[in-house]
Design an enzyme around this catalytic site. Structure first.
Site, short mmCIF file in Angstrom:
data_model
loop_
_atom_site.label_atom_id
_atom_site.label_comp_id
_atom_site.label_asym_id
_atom_site.label_seq_id
_atom_site.Cartn_x
_atom_site.Cartn_y
_atom_site.Cartn_z
N SER A 120 -6.15 -0.34 4.23
CA SER A 120 -5.49 -1.06 3.16
C SER A 120 -4.52 -0.09 2.51
O SER A 120 -4.67 1.13 2.65
CB SER A 120 -6.53 -1.54 2.13
N TYR A 180 -13.42 0.17 -4.16
CA TYR A 180 -12.72 -0.23 -2.94
C TYR A 180 -11.76 0.86 -2.50
O TYR A 180 -11.68 1.19 -1.31
CB TYR A 180 -11.98 -1.54 -3.19
#
Length: 269
Positions: free
Chosen positions: A154, A167
């Site tokens: 990501s 995250y």
């Protein structure tokens, strides 16, 4: 990937099923980017092995691909269960491509108040899950003579943002797996590719992050005319995999035009 219980395993893929076609294993193949990637790889002639927790989703996708004339096998799998991952790997006689797509985010709390249980879940799924599957399938990928490992990270793996601590930490760790593995296996016939998507609107990612709160999930994309879709990211993954064998796409960051960074997004209205 969701936090629901792992369903009973269906019939394991057999060597006869795979003979004659390159095999691509896609984790988190039950929805979103994983499902779209499986469709793209199937269209390129791969026998796709669909690995995910939800039997119904991957069974339906396997049936869809088979009906379209492609080869596909559904295999219910919890990538955080190392024994299950090892059994899965032992049931494959061949693996040419591994797409580490399974992962997810939970919560958007600041570091000061974040729930350690959420952080632990994100680390287990994004980091240790990727490690488990990569370790288990690396011998087969090497034996193929032309293997490819793809790690879906990501943009969170490359820069922090407020409310994303757990995250961001997990995705940074996952990125380092890809970078370190590439260094360690250079000279072997295996490529290591990292694809780092930015804002992608899928059916589940934001909803899972906010524990089913669809209003909060919708606000993530509010005013953004065209966030990335699962198909956009899948096309990028398939493109990287289908480059000539000597070409390694070390890192490909893909964002929608409206997103300049993790913290700067153009929102209309």
């Amino acid at each position: 990937m969701t936090t629901e219980e792992t369903p009973a395993r269906t019939a394991e893929p057999t060597p006869a099923e795979h003979r004659g076609a390159p095999v691509a294993v896609v984790t988190g193949a039950g929805s979103g980017i994983g499902a779209a990637t499986a469709r793209g790889l199937a269209a390129e002639g791969f026998h796709t092995v669909l690995a995910a927790r939800r039997t119904d989703r991957i069974t339906e996708l396997a049936a869809e691909l088979t009906a379209a004339g492609h080869r596909a096998t559904a295999y219910p799998l919890d990538i955080t269960d190392r024994a299950a991952v090892d059994a899965f790997a032992a049931g494959l006689d061949r693996c040419d491509v591994l797409v580490n797509n399974a992962g997810g985010a939970l919560g958007a709390d600041p570091v000061a108040t974040g729930d350690p249980a959420d952080w632990r879940w994100m680390y287990e799924v994004n980091v240790l899950g990727t490690l488990n599957v990569t370790q288990a399938l690396l011998p087969a990928l090497t034996a193929s003579g032309d293997g490819t490992v793809v790690v879906l990270t990501s943009t969170a793996a490359h820069s922090a943002y407020e409310g994303g601590g757990g995250y961001v930490a997990a995705k940074h760790a996952e990125r380092v797996i890809a970078e370190t593995l590439r260094l360690e296996i250079v000279g072997t016939p295996v490529r290591v590719v990292e694809i780092a998507p930015g804002m992608v609107k899928t059916d589940e990612f934001a909803t899972t992050r906010f524990r089913g709160d669809t209003e909060k999930a919708a606000r993530v994309y509010q005013g953004v005319a065209s966030p990335l879709t699962a198909d956009d990211v899948a096309a990028t993954v398939v493109w990287a995999i289908t480059r000539p064998s000597h070409v390694n796409i070390d890192l490909l960051v893909v964002r929608p035009r409206a997103q300049a960074s993790n913290t700067k997004v153009h929102r209309e209205g």
